[in-house]
Write a protein that holds these residues in place. Structure first.
Motif, PDB file in Angstrom:
ATOM      1  N   GLN A   1      69.983 106.250  74.651  1.00  0.00           N
ATOM      2  CA  GLN A   1      70.697 106.239  73.631  1.00  0.00           C
ATOM      3  C   GLN A   1      70.370 105.609  72.721  1.00  0.00           C
ATOM      4  OE1 GLN A   1      75.328 105.664  74.503  1.00  0.00           O
ATOM      5  NE2 GLN A   1      75.561 105.035  72.080  1.00  0.00           N
ATOM      6  N   TYR A   2      69.737 104.255  73.344  1.00  0.00           N
ATOM      7  CA  TYR A   2      69.184 103.573  71.981  1.00  0.00           C
ATOM      8  C   TYR A   2      67.954 103.516  71.928  1.00  0.00           C
ATOM      9  CZ  TYR A   2      74.051 101.569  72.220  1.00  0.00           C
ATOM     10  OH  TYR A   2      75.555 101.627  72.222  1.00  0.00           O
ATOM     11  N   GLN A   3      67.328 104.223  72.581  1.00  0.00           N
ATOM     12  CA  GLN A   3      65.937 104.327  72.999  1.00  0.00           C
ATOM     13  C   GLN A   3      65.244 102.334  73.072  1.00  0.00           C
ATOM     14  OE1 GLN A   3      63.132 106.416  70.662  1.00  0.00           O
ATOM     15  NE2 GLN A   3      64.149 108.096  72.199  1.00  0.00           N
ATOM     16  N   ALA A   4      65.433 102.272  74.614  1.00  0.00           N
ATOM     17  CA  ALA A   4      66.161 100.367  74.263  1.00  0.00           C
ATOM     18  C   ALA A   4      66.002 100.016  75.843  1.00  0.00           C
ATOM     19  CB  ALA A   4      67.480 100.482  73.718  1.00  0.00           C
ATOM     20  N   ALA A   5      65.657  98.932  76.072  1.00  0.00           N
ATOM     21  CA  ALA A   5      66.021  98.246  76.901  1.00  0.00           C
ATOM     22  C   ALA A   5      66.014  96.502  77.204  1.00  0.00           C
ATOM     23  CB  ALA A   5      64.437  98.279  77.445  1.00  0.00           C
ATOM     24  N   PRO A   6      66.666  96.174  78.123  1.00  0.00           N
ATOM     25  CA  PRO A   6      67.601  94.681  77.981  1.00  0.00           C
ATOM     26  C   PRO A   6      65.956  93.973  78.456  1.00  0.00           C
ATOM     27  CG  PRO A   6      68.243  95.813  80.133  1.00  0.00           C
ATOM     28  CD  PRO A   6      67.737  96.601  79.193  1.00  0.00           C
ATOM     29  N   ILE A   7      65.930  92.625  77.907  1.00  0.00           N
ATOM     30  CA  ILE A   7      65.036  92.248  77.964  1.00  0.00           C
ATOM     31  C   ILE A   7      65.175  91.254  79.215  1.00  0.00           C
ATOM     32  CG2 ILE A   7      62.433  90.646  77.124  1.00  0.00           C
ATOM     33  CD1 ILE A   7      62.942  93.624  76.619  1.00  0.00           C
ATOM     34  N   HIS A   8      65.686  91.103  79.972  1.00  0.00           N
ATOM     35  CA  HIS A   8      66.554  90.103  80.768  1.00  0.00           C
ATOM     36  C   HIS A   8      66.493  88.508  80.567  1.00  0.00           C
ATOM     37  CE1 HIS A   8      68.282  93.423  82.746  1.00  0.00           C
ATOM     38  NE2 HIS A   8      67.293  94.265  82.928  1.00  0.00           N
ATOM     39  N   ASP A   9      65.219  88.498  80.851  1.00  0.00           N
ATOM     40  CA  ASP A   9      64.010  86.697  81.587  1.00  0.00           C
ATOM     41  C   ASP A   9      64.481  85.926  80.034  1.00  0.00           C
ATOM     42  OD1 ASP A   9      64.618  87.891  83.433  1.00  0.00           O
ATOM     43  OD2 ASP A   9      62.205  87.798  84.789  1.00  0.00           O
TER      44      ASP A   9
ATOM     45  N   THR B   1      72.392  90.659  78.955  1.00  0.00           N
ATOM     46  CA  THR B   1      71.403  91.582  78.815  1.00  0.00           C
ATOM     47  C   THR B   1      71.576  92.401  78.691  1.00  0.00           C
ATOM     48  OG1 THR B   1      71.236  92.343  80.864  1.00  0.00           O
ATOM     49  CG2 THR B   1      70.156  89.707  80.534  1.00  0.00           C
ATOM     50  N   HIS B   2      72.882  92.858  79.552  1.00  0.00           N
ATOM     51  CA  HIS B   2      72.303  95.066  78.284  1.00  0.00           C
ATOM     52  C   HIS B   2      72.709  94.975  76.851  1.00  0.00           C
ATOM     53  CE1 HIS B   2      71.770  97.280  81.786  1.00  0.00           C
ATOM     54  NE2 HIS B   2      71.264  96.204  82.116  1.00  0.00           N
ATOM     55  N   SER B   3      73.719  93.626  76.708  1.00  0.00           N
ATOM     56  CA  SER B   3      74.421  94.181  74.807  1.00  0.00           C
ATOM     57  C   SER B   3      73.289  92.922  74.506  1.00  0.00           C
ATOM     58  CB  SER B   3      75.841  93.416  75.401  1.00  0.00           C
ATOM     59  OG  SER B   3      75.459  91.630  75.521  1.00  0.00           O
ATOM     60  N   ALA B   4      72.081  93.071  74.490  1.00  0.00           N
ATOM     61  CA  ALA B   4      70.965  92.626  73.563  1.00  0.00           C
ATOM     62  C   ALA B   4      69.713  93.557  74.405  1.00  0.00           C
ATOM     63  CB  ALA B   4      70.555  90.857  74.387  1.00  0.00           C
ATOM     64  N   TYR B   5      70.002  94.735  74.135  1.00  0.00           N
ATOM     65  CA  TYR B   5      69.124  95.388  74.076  1.00  0.00           C
ATOM     66  C   TYR B   5      67.881  95.245  73.100  1.00  0.00           C
ATOM     67  CZ  TYR B   5      72.319  98.031  71.487  1.00  0.00           C
ATOM     68  OH  TYR B   5      72.564  98.543  70.276  1.00  0.00           O
ATOM     69  N   VAL B   6      66.857  95.351  73.608  1.00  0.00           N
ATOM     70  CA  VAL B   6      65.994  95.570  72.288  1.00  0.00           C
ATOM     71  C   VAL B   6      65.114  96.767  71.975  1.00  0.00           C
ATOM     72  CG1 VAL B   6      63.686  94.401  71.385  1.00  0.00           C
ATOM     73  CG2 VAL B   6      65.114  93.051  72.467  1.00  0.00           C
ATOM     74  N   THR B   7      65.010  97.843  70.872  1.00  0.00           N
ATOM     75  CA  THR B   7      64.801  98.670  70.379  1.00  0.00           C
ATOM     76  C   THR B   7      63.143  99.163  70.663  1.00  0.00           C
ATOM     77  OG1 THR B   7      64.691  99.145  68.307  1.00  0.00           O
ATOM     78  CG2 THR B   7      66.798  98.945  69.281  1.00  0.00           C
ATOM     79  N   LEU B   8      62.713  99.917  70.983  1.00  0.00           N
ATOM     80  CA  LEU B   8      61.330 100.799  70.130  1.00  0.00           C
ATOM     81  C   LEU B   8      60.535 100.824  69.560  1.00  0.00           C
ATOM     82  CD1 LEU B   8      61.241 104.133  71.932  1.00  0.00           C
ATOM     83  CD2 LEU B   8      60.339 101.988  73.214  1.00  0.00           C
TER      84      LEU B   8
END
Ligand code: BDR
Ligand code: CA
Length: 354
Positions: free
Chosen positions: A268-276, A224-231
């Motif tokens: 750094q990426y301005q992002a979050a993982p959207i795990h679920d 999930t951390h490698s598929a982060y979604v950015t602002l």
């Protein structure tokens, strides 16, 4: 001829990323969502249930999709903040880090997930209620009525409900084709120094599910951390313009700001993982995951420093016949985002006022 839909059951502790998972599972036309079970996890089950109902109401799916309230406490563990209190016992842990006695306790610390998962999602109160039957009862009844190998169970919270159902009536296994789990972490952890949140919150339940003998696909933090979604991805989603798309975009923004404050890589990426939501995508499109290893994978239930840790048999020391899951180490964030945007855009075509 219309392709057969994939029958799924979703088990959630809503939760911001759970909310995004629900929106996408409910709107994805290729799913036949049989029902949603709720569980205590990010917050208590009465709140995860209300939040789930809020999301469905907001998407106009509240009549179509039943919500079944599940377990309020984990099977054994007393790590969740309200558990010790509910059982009338003294909590011996640092609730913020998950460290247990006899480790030193820091005064005034607690498991504070309020920035990531508020008690109530910022949506109007739900207009419907959860269904009468409890989640575990409904799961057993529903799965016993399904054909063999016909249902994909997507579990994105602690595993309490499925573990109880499996123990109460193991015949339900027959109907379960696959269990897709958002949980665990090998190189990445996020709650105690050793454990990911869903495995940490109910380690025994996760281990029961891992030992169920069904086909298991693990979508851990590593993926999930490698598929982060950015602002900036959130802006693209918001541009779709529908209520569900605006909800998803808003939740991504708030998740990203909580991660940006607390996680160096995400800052750094301005992002979050959207795990679920990634687990929901993987249930339909397993190719979103990569570096998937078929392995022996278990959860530590010995109650010490590593309580709730995911143990992946990387050195292949255990029998290859006992390999119990496919464990993903990476995911394709562009594929994931494209799928989410497609689901939300298709929904736009069906909404009369958009
Ligand atoms: C998991 O824990 C929860 O906080 C999220 O909803 C997700 O299911 C990530 O560790
Ligand atoms: Ca969750």
């Amino acid at each position: 001829m219309e392709a057969q839909k994939k029958k799924i059951i979703l088990d959630v502790d809503t939760g911001t990323d759970d909310a995004i998972a629900i929106v996408l599972a409910a709107l994805e036309e290729r799913f036949d969502l049989l029902g949603i079970c709720t569980v205590s996890g990010n917050i208590e089950v009465k709140l995860t249930t209300e939040n789930t109902l809020r999301v469905l109401t907001f998407c106009g799916k509240q009549e179509e999709i039943g919500v079944y309230k599940g377990s309020d406490l984990p099977l054994v563990s007393t790590l969740l903040p309200w558990t010790a209190q509910a059982l009338g016992i003294r909590s011996e842990i640092d609730l913020r880090t998950g460290k247990r006695w006899p480790l030193p306790r820091r005064e005034g610390t607690r498991l504070d997930k309020s920035e990531e998962h508020p008690e109530y999602l910022p949506l109007p109160p739900s207009k419907t209620r959860e269904r009468e039957e409890s989640a575990v009862y409904w799961l057993i009844k529903t799965l016993l009525a399904q054909e063999e190998n016909s249902v994909t169970f997507i579990q994105v919270g602690p595993a309490t409900n499925l573990a109880l159902a499996l123990r109460a009536d193991p015949r339900i296994k027959k109907a379960i084709k696959e269990i897709v789990i958002m949980g665990g972490g090998d190189r990445v952890t996020n709650t105690s120094p050793a454990a990911e949140f869903n495995t940490w919150a109910d380690p025994e339940a996760m281990e029961i599910v891992l030992q169920s003998g069904r086909d298991i696909l693990m979508v851990p933090l590593d993926a999930t951390h490698s598929a982060y979604v950015t602002l900036s991805d959130a802006e693209k989603i918001a541009a779709i313009g529908t209520a569900p798309a605006l909800l998803v975009a808003g939740l991504i923004r708030s998740l990203a700001s909580s991660y940006i404050n607390s996680h160096e890589e995400m800052r750094q990426y301005q992002a979050a993982p959207i795990h679920d939501a990634l687990a929901v995508c993987a249930a339909l499109h397993p190719q979103v995951l990569s570096e998937v290893v078929h392995c022996n994978c278990h959860v530590d239930i010995s109650g010490g420093w590593a309580y709730g840790q995911t143990i992946v048999d990387k050195r292949k020391l255990l029998d290859s016949e006992t390999k119990n899951c496919r464990f993903a180490r990476k995911a394709d964030r562009n594929f994931f985002l494209k799928w989410a945007m497609e689901v939300l855009s298709k929904d736009r075509e069906k909404r009369p006022h958009n």
